[in-house]
Design an enzyme around this catalytic site. Sequence first.
Site, PDB file in Angstrom:
ATOM      1  N   ARG A  37       0.829  -1.205   0.000  1.00 49.93           N
ATOM      2  CA  ARG A  37       0.000   0.000   0.000  1.00 49.93           C
ATOM      3  C   ARG A  37       0.866   1.259   0.000  1.00 49.93           C
ATOM      4  O   ARG A  37       0.527   2.256  -0.629  1.00 49.93           O
ATOM      5  CB  ARG A  37      -0.946   0.000   1.193  1.00 49.93           C
ATOM      6  CG  ARG A  37      -1.922   1.170   1.165  1.00 49.93           C
ATOM      7  CD  ARG A  37      -2.955   1.101   2.274  1.00 49.93           C
ATOM      8  NE  ARG A  37      -3.970   0.089   1.975  1.00 49.93           N
ATOM      9  CZ  ARG A  37      -4.179  -0.992   2.699  1.00 49.93           C
ATOM     10  NH1 ARG A  37      -3.425  -1.224   3.753  1.00 49.93           N
ATOM     11  NH2 ARG A  37      -5.124  -1.844   2.372  1.00 49.93           N
ATOM     12  N   ALA A  38       1.990   1.225   0.703  1.00 43.26           N
ATOM     13  CA  ALA A  38       2.862   2.400   0.748  1.00 43.26           C
ATOM     14  C   ALA A  38       3.366   2.756  -0.640  1.00 43.26           C
ATOM     15  O   ALA A  38       3.424   3.936  -1.015  1.00 43.26           O
ATOM     16  CB  ALA A  38       4.043   2.140   1.685  1.00 43.26           C
TER      17      ALA A  38
END
Length: 717
Positions: free
Chosen positions: A286-287
């Site tokens: 997700r980062a």
Amino acid sequence: MPDRRETAVRHVHYPFTAVVGHDDLKLALILNAVSPRSGGVLVRGEKGTAKSTIVRALAALLPPVAVVAGCRFSCDPAAPDPDCPDGPHDTEGPHTLVRPARLAELPVGASEDRLAGSLDLERALTEGVKAFDPGLLAAAHRGVLYVDEVNLLHDHLVDLLLDAAALGVCYVERDTVSVRHAARFLLVGTMNPEEGELRPQLLDRFGLTVEVVASRDPAERAEVIRRRLAFEDDPEGFTRRWRKDEEALAARIAEARAGLGRVVLPDAALHVIATVCAGFGVDGMRADLVTAHAAVAHAAWRGGTRVTGDDIRQAARLALPHRRRRDPFDAPGLDENELDELLRDAASALEEEPDLDPDPDTGSGPSGEGPDAEPGSPADGSHDGTHDDTHDGARDDAHDGARDGAASPGPARAQDDEPRQGPEPDQEARDAGTGPAPRDEAAPAPGRPTPPAGEPYRVRALTVPGLGAGAPGRRSRARTTHGRVAGARAPSGRLGSPHLTATLRAAAPYQRERGRTGPGLIVRPGDLREAVREGREGNLVLFVVDASGSMAARRRMGAVKGAVLSLLLDAYQRRDKVGLVTFRGAGAELVLPPTSSVEAGAARLRELPTGGRTPLAAGLRRAARVVRAERLRDPARRPLLVVVTDGRATAGTDADVRRAASTLKDVAAVVVDCETGPVRLGLATRLAALLGGEAVGLDHLAAGGLRDLVRERRKVA
């Protein structure tokens, strides 16, 4: 297609461009306004730092939206949602409404029904039809959803709104209703870390995060006050003076939105993003995705057409700090020097790929804005500094005394003085049966160097007996507004969560008597039933820790701190409030007033000095006063007393200890026995008996038998 403009009186908010400073916060909000795919913004900071003011001001900068007239779900006339519960829509003719983007606010006390929507109970009972009553997620579609104090929301509500923000869709499957509708919005949450943290899993669901603090520059603070006073004296006049800057910034956001699709994200930039995220050791992907979306939005914001190294840097500064937490007690943060080093290494590995050079046509400032930024925008320094959120000051002040009792910068110093008694022998020598002659430790001289805490471990659940009715949590059994339905009852006052089936059963036998002749059900107020739910509550876990000379040996105090740190970690996971009382030398002190911030408790524990006499009675009296004060402030939250001691009391008398313990007889208690050595006096066990609780050995705190010991306690708070 013909349209008409919505005209309504709107509340006058403080202008976005008039807020002094907070460049990172402004940039994060603007990037999400340009591209909602950046994942929302979490704003962390102390009270009174303009968090709420600047978020509420953002909605006025968003472009107006065209909606289908009469649609409760704000469908776009150009592409109406085929699954809209109010559809299908006839987009031919004068059915378009152009209105400002909405700001929907989710209050802390909201229910799941209010957030996601539910069965329209009034129509179901009076008309006999199944209709859906939309919630705040529908109201926020194509606008802003603002969640103040998001860290105080119940976890299941946070999960629900973050899922909707990530998917862009709200699914409702409850109360015989099965509904799906679009829910794409700019999510902004604010929180004060002193009142407790979000779980790392929930932190990760926010795309960007920003830390805000009040400026310490007197000139900036004076400018904050000057502008705020001018706004309070004449809100409309003040807003007019900033209208030109507001319009310029709104136009720039609209231009960046339009140019978002033209921005190119080259493979070299993707490689750099992946290298940076891997270098910081963040979990999952997700980062990487959020950083890529934010970098594209930043490129569009500055007017570029290709993502550059500076775009990636600005995106990483906002997307990665909160994803580096490995331990719940770790504070979010990012070492910018380490970030620059990773960017340089990635560029070197790609042999200085030209795609990552700054765009020569736009330039790059501290936040990546071009040199031609509109006045009043974050790129223009003429309106920057720090702004005190006076608009929300009354609310913050009101909450200060009534809410979590967040820790002050230093521990409270009020103490219970005990008469000085005779000397206390060296404890380690006494445990071993040998050692030097006893020495006098009565003087509360400066504490010994603080030994480090042992590694935290998983502890068994400590619970308060009985059935409570406190704040939602995960520790003790309680009647709550959430949880499994355990029954139904007639409401004693205002109807809470309605129990539809029980209401229908109560009304059904009287339909002929009431003259029902058509569809629908005739319901009288006496038929209404509310659901009785049983779940888990959070408690006040008050630690009373012996920091005297008998506990001062490095090995033992390290183990004690490790045990308390483990219990603090357990309290964090169970959503408790925690407090910390220590006693040593001449008295006791409240090191940490009751708060939801267990991080503050861990910090105070690590700094805890040791040495001196053992004023056990003073520690118990201090704990009793804390419990009394918290019962007045939060009467529904039941306390759990955890006393960590070897049971010795070398300051005061046994009668003092008995009197102090008697003031805590109505409080559920566990005594963690820290006595070591081949010869044990069993003083902690006697203290537990005085408190009506159980004694648990320090070395048994993680053992399987502890749960059984706690469950066998017969003391009901």
